[in-house]
Design a protein around this motif. Sequence first.
Motif, PDB file in Angstrom:
ATOM      1  N   PRO A 187       0.792  -1.229   0.000  1.00 41.34           N
ATOM      2  CA  PRO A 187       0.000   0.000   0.000  1.00 41.34           C
ATOM      3  C   PRO A 187       0.825   1.281   0.000  1.00 41.34           C
ATOM      4  O   PRO A 187       0.262   2.363  -0.126  1.00 41.34           O
ATOM      5  CB  PRO A 187      -0.775  -0.114   1.318  1.00 41.34           C
ATOM      6  N   VAL A 188       2.145   1.171   0.139  1.00 45.49           N
ATOM      7  CA  VAL A 188       2.951   2.365   0.336  1.00 45.49           C
ATOM      8  C   VAL A 188       4.043   2.540  -0.726  1.00 45.49           C
ATOM      9  O   VAL A 188       4.500   3.644  -0.961  1.00 45.49           O
ATOM     10  CB  VAL A 188       3.575   2.369   1.751  1.00 45.49           C
ATOM     11  N   HIS A 236       3.552   4.274   7.555  1.00 43.69           N
ATOM     12  CA  HIS A 236       3.054   5.546   8.085  1.00 43.69           C
ATOM     13  C   HIS A 236       2.026   5.309   9.189  1.00 43.69           C
ATOM     14  O   HIS A 236       1.876   6.137  10.107  1.00 43.69           O
ATOM     15  CB  HIS A 236       2.396   6.379   6.981  1.00 43.69           C
ATOM     16  N   THR A 237       1.316   4.193   9.106  1.00 48.07           N
ATOM     17  CA  THR A 237       0.214   3.937  10.039  1.00 48.07           C
ATOM     18  C   THR A 237       0.392   2.681  10.877  1.00 48.07           C
ATOM     19  O   THR A 237      -0.377   2.441  11.800  1.00 48.07           O
ATOM     20  CB  THR A 237      -1.114   3.826   9.269  1.00 48.07           C
ATOM     21  N   GLY A 238       1.370   1.852  10.566  1.00 46.50           N
ATOM     22  CA  GLY A 238       1.601   0.614  11.307  1.00 46.50           C
ATOM     23  C   GLY A 238       3.045   0.195  11.198  1.00 46.50           C
ATOM     24  O   GLY A 238       3.877   0.900  10.609  1.00 46.50           O
ATOM     25  N   ALA A 271      14.120   2.134   6.696  1.00 47.10           N
ATOM     26  CA  ALA A 271      12.695   1.791   6.682  1.00 47.10           C
ATOM     27  C   ALA A 271      12.249   1.456   8.093  1.00 47.10           C
ATOM     28  O   ALA A 271      12.980   0.821   8.857  1.00 47.10           O
ATOM     29  CB  ALA A 271      12.446   0.587   5.770  1.00 47.10           C
ATOM     30  N   HIS A 272      11.027   1.864   8.408  1.00 47.16           N
ATOM     31  CA  HIS A 272      10.422   1.488   9.694  1.00 47.16           C
ATOM     32  C   HIS A 272       9.727   0.141   9.519  1.00 47.16           C
ATOM     33  O   HIS A 272       8.489   0.048   9.514  1.00 47.16           O
ATOM     34  CB  HIS A 272       9.425   2.550  10.148  1.00 47.16           C
ATOM     35  N   ILE A 273      10.520  -0.893   9.320  1.00 51.79           N
ATOM     36  CA  ILE A 273      10.001  -2.240   9.120  1.00 51.79           C
ATOM     37  C   ILE A 273      10.783  -3.212   9.990  1.00 51.79           C
ATOM     38  O   ILE A 273      11.947  -2.975  10.316  1.00 51.79           O
ATOM     39  CB  ILE A 273      10.116  -2.687   7.635  1.00 51.79           C
ATOM     40  N   VAL A 274      10.136  -4.300  10.356  1.00 55.83           N
ATOM     41  CA  VAL A 274      10.790  -5.377  11.099  1.00 55.83           C
ATOM     42  C   VAL A 274      11.112  -6.504  10.123  1.00 55.83           C
ATOM     43  O   VAL A 274      10.238  -6.942   9.365  1.00 55.83           O
ATOM     44  CB  VAL A 274       9.884  -5.900  12.236  1.00 55.83           C
ATOM     45  N   VAL A 275      12.364  -6.957  10.144  1.00 55.93           N
ATOM     46  CA  VAL A 275      12.788  -8.085   9.316  1.00 55.93           C
ATOM     47  C   VAL A 275      13.438  -9.102  10.264  1.00 55.93           C
ATOM     48  O   VAL A 275      14.634  -9.010  10.544  1.00 55.93           O
ATOM     49  CB  VAL A 275      13.766  -7.660   8.206  1.00 55.93           C
ATOM     50  N   ALA A 310      10.941   9.452   8.154  1.00 56.46           N
ATOM     51  CA  ALA A 310      10.349  10.431   9.065  1.00 56.46           C
ATOM     52  C   ALA A 310      10.006   9.793  10.409  1.00 56.46           C
ATOM     53  O   ALA A 310       9.336   8.752  10.465  1.00 56.46           O
ATOM     54  CB  ALA A 310       9.107  11.040   8.434  1.00 56.46           C
ATOM     55  N   LEU A 311      10.451  10.418  11.478  1.00 52.79           N
ATOM     56  CA  LEU A 311      10.204   9.892  12.821  1.00 52.79           C
ATOM     57  C   LEU A 311       8.795  10.207  13.313  1.00 52.79           C
ATOM     58  O   LEU A 311       8.420   9.798  14.413  1.00 52.79           O
ATOM     59  CB  LEU A 311      11.251  10.437  13.791  1.00 52.79           C
ATOM     60  N   THR A 312       8.006  10.895  12.490  1.00 47.89           N
ATOM     61  CA  THR A 312       6.586  11.091  12.800  1.00 47.89           C
ATOM     62  C   THR A 312       5.761   9.853  12.475  1.00 47.89           C
ATOM     63  O   THR A 312       4.607   9.753  12.892  1.00 47.89           O
ATOM     64  CB  THR A 312       6.026  12.267  11.986  1.00 47.89           C
ATOM     65  N   MET A 313       6.320   8.908  11.728  1.00 45.82           N
ATOM     66  CA  MET A 313       5.549   7.764  11.234  1.00 45.82           C
ATOM     67  C   MET A 313       5.307   6.740  12.346  1.00 45.82           C
ATOM     68  O   MET A 313       6.153   6.515  13.214  1.00 45.82           O
ATOM     69  CB  MET A 313       6.284   7.120  10.056  1.00 45.82           C
ATOM     70  N   ALA A 314       4.148   6.096  12.275  1.00 44.81           N
ATOM     71  CA  ALA A 314       3.746   5.164  13.333  1.00 44.81           C
ATOM     72  C   ALA A 314       4.696   3.982  13.458  1.00 44.81           C
ATOM     73  O   ALA A 314       4.905   3.458  14.555  1.00 44.81           O
ATOM     74  CB  ALA A 314       2.326   4.662  13.073  1.00 44.81           C
TER      75      ALA A 314
END
Length: 584
Positions: A187-188, A236-238, A271-275, A310-314
């Motif tokens: 979605p992103v 951004h949301t999760g 990236a704000h992702i978990v791997v 961005a550190l504003t992202m969820a």
Amino acid sequence: MRRIRAIVVALLLGALVAPPAPASAGRDPVGRLLARMTLEQKVGQLFATYAYGAHATAPDPADAALNRAAYGVDTPAEVVAKYHLGGVVYFTWSHNLGAPAQIATLSNGLQAAAGTPLLISTDQEQGVVVRMPPPATLFPGAMALGAGRSLPDAYRAAEVTGRELRAVGVNQDWAPVADVNVNPANPVIGVRSFGSEPALAAAMTAAQVVGFQQGAGTSAAAKHFPGHGDTDTDSHTGLPVINHTRAEWSRLDAPPFRAAIAAGVDTIMTAHIVVPALDPSGDPATLSAPILTGLLRGELGFDGVVVTDALTMAGVRQKYGDERVPVLALKAGADQLLMPPDLDLAYNAVLAAVRDGELTEARIDKSVRRILALKHKRGILTAKPVDVAAAERTVGSPVHRRALESVTDRTVTALRNDGRLLPLSVAGTGVLVTGWNSATFDNVGTLAARLAERGARATALPTGQPSDAVIAQAVAAAAGHDLVVVQTSNALADAAARQLRLVRALAATGKPVVVVAVRDPYELAHLPEVPAQLATFSNVPAAMAALAKVLTGERSPRGRLPVEVPAAADPSTAHYPYGHGLSW
């Protein structure tokens, strides 16, 4: 990897010479500058954020109120000075981006307020992520370039974009996107990616890095490490979790980042992702030392600037508080901290971490040195104010518009043409152009106008996400035309399938229907009854002009799918395979 590098070097670097570093007064100008900085100034260099206003020192009252609420001061210049900022990020919603003269004047004002010259940045990815508005030259974006398969075109799009940014004082672009979009439900990322094949994405990423940096002198940032292409959650949301194995990561996600590093990219964005295969702790990559220090620095050998998304992202805020995130990002190996939700809290948290011994000043120095070295390499430390009149001449110049047309003409992709419906004989033909429409670009109206220029009796009927009444209106309008061209965008995200219902209702009229996906092509597998299907991957005006040429036979379609389009009934099989594309 050798093959990717050879392609890029042969096609792009052979005729280019890397610009020399700016002349310096001493043998180590970066070290000399660093030695003069206070701890507060050093910590300020780590942060890049936005401030409200079109002018550096005289914002309107509404912008002043927004700045006071966020930063305790009135003007963008005061924000820069208060926090000794290393970077500023421009957005339209923060009222920074208007006409070229305004942007250039703002940049000059902010640089005048900065103790150390700023990295001024924005997200001018092109395609669906554009910050600087027209008259800026707007290319159709990464997946369209992937469809065109031309490394020189990818280079040229980046060069033009970078030159226009640099002309208005923006010296850092958060592009290109190096993610390999292997998940159609992403979605992103989606059309922000060059495609689903690592080799293609790698070559295109490297070409754009060279275009931005050597062609335009604008700093590039490959994003989002370690790879955001296989997720169905928006960071951004999760907090997305990507379950690639270590071997899958190396094969699928790593090649574009390796290619970017080989091409000399200045910056890589996290990236704000978990791997879990790369770090089983559950921390997002932005806060992961095994990923940023062990993998990116150690294994891939990157020694440029690592910037957080961005550190504003969820995605980065779910596990730790906002005061901990910037400290943990630095401990993980990040250098530049982008847009914390509370700059005062983040800035003082880093200062406190140094004073308390959690972070050493030597660790801060390492990141500041990298940031200053980037500024030195790009000539930012010694740059003069930008020429406002030259900015007006450069942005959207005739030369750039010609490059836009040439590049975009090679991206339109024809996927189905039953009964040889296309190309159209448009002279006197009644064509209804309908479907999803962008308020920004009016793609439906633009295509209708381009067809009318070629002799069609073209009517524009934009529908958005159509209600039953609007669908009935479009069906009624089709009766008075010889053919329908209907545009779709992100149609599979609509649970009610309203765009798909519109297409099926138009097909049921018996009129010939041409469907054009002006974003992701994946929805085309859900419309097998439509005889002609094309993809532009973008709705910018240049894409609509190129589409009109293809529909009317003025140009043959040149694009080939840079992704596989899965079958609707069985996603494990291909409705349209990677590389598919028709011509006429």
